[in-house]
Design an enzyme around this catalytic site. Structure first.
Site, short mmCIF file in Angstrom:
data_model
loop_
_atom_site.label_atom_id
_atom_site.label_comp_id
_atom_site.label_asym_id
_atom_site.label_seq_id
_atom_site.Cartn_x
_atom_site.Cartn_y
_atom_site.Cartn_z
N SER A 1 0.84 -1.19 0.00
CA SER A 1 0.00 0.00 0.00
C SER A 1 0.88 1.24 0.00
O SER A 1 2.07 1.16 -0.32
CB SER A 1 -0.95 -0.01 1.20
OG SER A 1 -1.95 0.98 1.05
N ASN A 2 0.31 2.38 0.33
CA ASN A 2 1.08 3.61 0.37
C ASN A 2 0.52 4.55 1.44
O ASN A 2 -0.49 4.25 2.07
CB ASN A 2 1.09 4.28 -1.01
CG ASN A 2 -0.30 4.68 -1.45
OD1 ASN A 2 -0.93 5.53 -0.86
ND2 ASN A 2 -0.81 4.03 -2.50
N HIS A 3 1.20 5.67 1.65
CA HIS A 3 0.91 6.53 2.80
C HIS A 3 -0.26 7.49 2.60
O HIS A 3 -0.43 8.40 3.40
CB HIS A 3 2.16 7.34 3.17
CG HIS A 3 3.28 6.49 3.68
ND1 HIS A 3 3.23 5.87 4.91
CD2 HIS A 3 4.46 6.12 3.14
CE1 HIS A 3 4.35 5.18 5.10
NE2 HIS A 3 5.11 5.30 4.03
#
Lengths: 233, 233
Positions: free
Chosen positions: B42-44
């Site tokens: 995933s990512n921030h």
């Protein structure tokens, strides 16, 4: 709850203080392994079980330290919290705090692997790479390394499995030198990861116990009771 | 805020309703690409900017639909929300809703790649694999595919960059057939990903505007004003 606190304040003997004078260190939540500045690998752990165990240990009179990955949870009252992100961060903090504790509970869902080379800039998608590979390296085994410490705390590990629960759990306990292991079947919807409820099969070298589906706060109290029984032996 | 609502209710002409009768679709948050039942990439992205844009568009009188990845945010009042997890899910929903909207805002931080073969059981760490590879496949390009729809909505894209902002942003706008692009420098701490504040450089084919550091709610209103100016031309 206020009433309980008042009663406890004026008459602490009314509440069981079986971990008075003991220090409990608990790892909780997921870890995040950076791919680049914006992307990471993580997992579905919410940290709820670890934080519930911290609260339960505090309720038994222990000094409690939580080593937490990125979670959206409030620190239970009276517990000390150490925030970490990657498995390497958590490993370092665990060895540091594990060396001076009585009970170490490895509840975090630690990434088994980290990205071999973390990019310092965001990796650009280009037209000529329809496929991409991420190279991973094995992370150090936190709970196994804590179990090798001298003096060694009582070590409780967790096993999140999707099949063959007892086999994998007992194997993991033995290989890693744990004193107890709590296994849950993460393939069953509505319990475990990211859920408020869970069910656990708890194993120790010469025994076992089934903690049936319950909210994590209640389950944490039952699990801490099993820990108290084992350290008192 | 209550006063504003009351005034608006009895005298809607007092509030600007420049998107009355328009449908705005906004993607928001990260996507999650499963590795196995417990792990993901995933990512921030927090989803805050997308949700702020939804709120701003609603404030201008639009019918607003949010296509949201996993976020911890409350849906703005009066907006319709469609929850998705993977980039493929978001792609499907975006083409469906994009086909009947006037303005499509691609604010989500969509994973560029997904895992080629998702494991149905948790991948076991074994002693003989100190290294591991994850094979990735490129995901479909959501905003580019929406920009190919007939009739084509006004399409606003985002670019999160760590270097060379205008170059990458204008290139992305042209390649993908966007009408406008909002770029932010995610290498600067305290703005953008997972932050409450952001600063944006906004580009369109024959112009640009700098929206300096501000909270995302205010920034979203400024950006929607730029969109309104462009669709009115």
């Amino acid at each position: 709850q206020l009433l309980e606190l008042v009663i406890e304040h004026f008459n602490p003997s009314l509440s069981e203080q079986s971990l008075q004078g003991k220090t409990v260190v608990i790892t909780a939540g997921p870890t995040r392994e950076a791919i680049d500045p914006v992307r990471y690998i993580s997992n579905h752990s919410s940290g709820k079980m670890g934080f519930a165990l911290a609260s339960a240990a505090k309720g038994l009179g222990a000094t409690v330290k939580i080593i937490s990955g990125p979670v959206n949870l409030t620190t239970p009252s009276g517990c000390e919290r150490f925030d970490v992100s990657s498995a390497l961060d958590m490993h370092q903090r665990s060895l540091e705090l594990g060396a001076t504790c009585d009970i170490f509970i490895a509840c975090a869902a630690v990434a088994d692997y980290r990205v071999a080379e973390v990019a310092s800039h965001k990796i650009k998608k280009t037209d000529n790479n329809d496929a991409l590979q991420i190279n991973l390296l094995k992370n150090p085994d936190i709970v196994a390394d804590v179990a090798k410490l001298t003096p060694k705390p009582f070590v409780l590990g967790f096993a999140a499995e999707t099949q063959d629960l007892e086999h994998y759990a007992r194997d993991k306990m033995q290989r890693k030198g744990l004193d107890m292991i709590a296994a849950n079947d993460v393939s069953i919807p509505g319990q475990g990861f990211n859920s408020s409820d869970n069910a656990l099969q708890v194993y120790w070298p010469n025994g076992q116990s089934v903690l049936s589906l319950n909210d994590k706060q209640r389950l944490a109290q039952q699990l801490m009771d099993l820990v108290v029984q084992q350290i008192d032996k």
